[in-house]
Design an enzyme around this catalytic site. Structure first.
Site, mmCIF file in Angstrom:
data_model
loop_
_atom_site.group_PDB
_atom_site.id
_atom_site.type_symbol
_atom_site.label_atom_id
_atom_site.label_comp_id
_atom_site.label_asym_id
_atom_site.label_seq_id
_atom_site.Cartn_x
_atom_site.Cartn_y
_atom_site.Cartn_z
ATOM 1 N N HIS A 129 -7.903 -5.436 -0.190
ATOM 2 C CA HIS A 129 -6.601 -4.777 -0.098
ATOM 3 C C HIS A 129 -5.805 -5.241 1.115
ATOM 4 O O HIS A 129 -4.586 -5.398 1.045
ATOM 5 C CB HIS A 129 -6.823 -3.262 -0.032
ATOM 6 C CG HIS A 129 -5.566 -2.466 0.051
ATOM 7 N ND1 HIS A 129 -4.632 -2.427 -0.959
ATOM 8 C CD2 HIS A 129 -5.073 -1.666 1.048
ATOM 9 C CE1 HIS A 129 -3.625 -1.637 -0.611
ATOM 10 N NE2 HIS A 129 -3.859 -1.183 0.601
ATOM 11 N N ASP A 174 -8.763 -6.679 -4.639
ATOM 12 C CA ASP A 174 -8.323 -5.360 -4.173
ATOM 13 C C ASP A 174 -8.834 -4.291 -5.138
ATOM 14 O O ASP A 174 -8.357 -4.173 -6.255
ATOM 15 C CB ASP A 174 -6.791 -5.329 -4.108
ATOM 16 C CG ASP A 174 -6.236 -4.026 -3.542
ATOM 17 O OD1 ASP A 174 -7.025 -3.085 -3.302
ATOM 18 O OD2 ASP A 174 -5.014 -3.947 -3.347
ATOM 19 N N SER A 204 0.838 -1.201 0.000
ATOM 20 C CA SER A 204 0.000 0.000 0.000
ATOM 21 C C SER A 204 0.874 1.253 0.000
ATOM 22 O O SER A 204 1.715 1.417 -0.877
ATOM 23 C CB SER A 204 -0.954 -0.041 1.199
ATOM 24 O OG SER A 204 -1.990 0.892 1.069
#
EC number: 2.3.1.31
Length: 389
Positions: free
Chosen positions: A360, A327, A161
């Protein structure tokens, strides 16, 4: 208990319980905003030992609401490190073999200089007087930490991320200092949709009367309600519809019938409220503004004339990118675009898309395919680097 955690969070801002490296006026941090941050400090954790050749160092970059306690107990929450399942003696990232470094990003709130830190010019918390911080600024500070250890070339830099953004920045700006990189569930820029979700969160924080224009610590207050709403909205983006349905569906929360009111009738409502309220005890609201802004500003292609491949021109770094099918915050096409750019630049790159319904946040969970991909890439890179097994 919540008040005690909040107090510990405030204390960690200036006096972290982890090691901290302080940089004086002779070593300012040059910022993309056109100014410098000086003096400043970087809080960090290390695991394992640096070998004589200083060739076995791995830098782990944390995500938006993460911290440097990647494989050790968090001093605020008391919870285990957020990647302890991956890092430690005998684990995939084996600290009997590797020297692992993880630092709190500049702009954070657990020991590295951020908006909750004391401004030496005023003796009060920086608040919004702290200059805007970018992903590149975070990496510059990490580079100064790596230099402190006398490491000329990191064996690997990895993270997911926002951590993945830092990994990409390392590869683009300091490729000569990195042998291999592993960006997970990330992108080379923040999409319009992602910026939109971040703006909703920022506005929630700033609309809270207890925010006080960012000076809430001067008033002994915290914008808890606004930050909790920001966290609730963001947390939805970390999950997937399939995961939400599997975990909660339309199940009611500790009741047999609807109340015909605005209490948390559904389990998902109760879950999100819990996520929001536990978050405000461990995270600074202004740091949330700064770090979301850093992610929004990130755009590797724009930094290189609009052509992403140019960001990696001439790189000798080895790459492995990982994405997850469910995601929707950083969908697989984001990773594919990076892979295409790396191919155009003639880089060594592998790519893994992992089938999962966990969204995610899968990069933080026990995902066997993810661990297998990381293990395979690390092992291959170690052999190429000449690191003994």
């Amino acid at each position: 208990m919540a008040a005690q955690r909040a107090l510990r969070t405030n204390n960690e801002a200036d006096n972290p319980s982890s090691p901290v490296l302080q940089f004086g006026p002779d070593k300012p941090l040059k910022l993309d905003a056109g100014t410098v941050l000086s003096p400043f400090q970087v809080a960090y954790q290390t695991y394992g030992s640096l070998n004589d050749a200083r060739s076995n160092a791995i830098l782990v970059c944390h995500a938006l609401t993460g911290d440097h306690h990647v494989a050790s107990t968090n001093p605020v929450t008391g919870k285990p490190g957020w990647w302890e399942v991956l890092i430690g003696p005998g684990k995939i990232i084996d600290t009997n073999r590797f020297f692992v470094i993880c630092s709190n990003v500049v702009g954070g709130c657990l020991g590295s200089t951020g908006p909750a830190s004391t401004n030496p010019a005023t003796g009060r918390p920086y608040g919004l007087d702290l200059p805007i911080i970018t992903i590149r600024d975070m990496v510059r500070a990490q580079l100064m930490l790596v230099d402190h250890f006398g490491i000329e070339k990191l064996f690997c830099v990895l993270g997911g991320s926002m951590g993945g953004m830092q990994v990409l920045e390392w590869a683009a700006s300091h490729s000569e200092r990195v042998f291999s990189v592993l960006p997970i569930a990330t992108g080379a820029r923040h999409s319009s949709q992602n910026i939109a979700f971040h703006e909703v969160g920022r506005q929630a924080v700033m609309a809270d009367p207890d925010w006080h224009g960012g000076k809430y610590l001067d008033f002994g207050r915290r914008p808890e309600k606004g930050l909790a709403v920001a966290r609730m909205a963001a947390h939805i983006t970390y999950l997937s519809e399939a995961a939400l349905h599997r975990k909660f569906g339309r199940n009611l929360q500790d009741r047999d019938a609807l109340t015909f009111g605005f209490d948390a009738d559904f389990q998902i409502e109760s879950y999100l409220r819990h996520q929001g309220m536990t978050f405000v005890d461990r995270f600074d609201a202004n740091s949330y503004l700064y770090l979301t802004r850093a992610m929004d500003y990130f755009d590797l292609a724009a930094d290189h004339g609009g052509r992403l491949a140019d960001a990696f021109a001439g790189t000798k770094t080895r790459f492995c990118l990982v994405s997850f099918t469910s995601d929707w915050l950083f969908p697989t096409e984001e990773s594919r675009s990076i892979v295409h750019a790396l191919n155009a630049a003639g880089a060594s790159v592998s790519f893994v898309e992992i089938e999962t319904d966990r969204g995610h946040d899968a990069f933080l969970l026990d995902e066997p395919e993810l661990f297998a991909a990381i293990n395979g890439f690390i092992a291959s890179a170690a052999r190429a680097r000449g690191l003994s097994l």
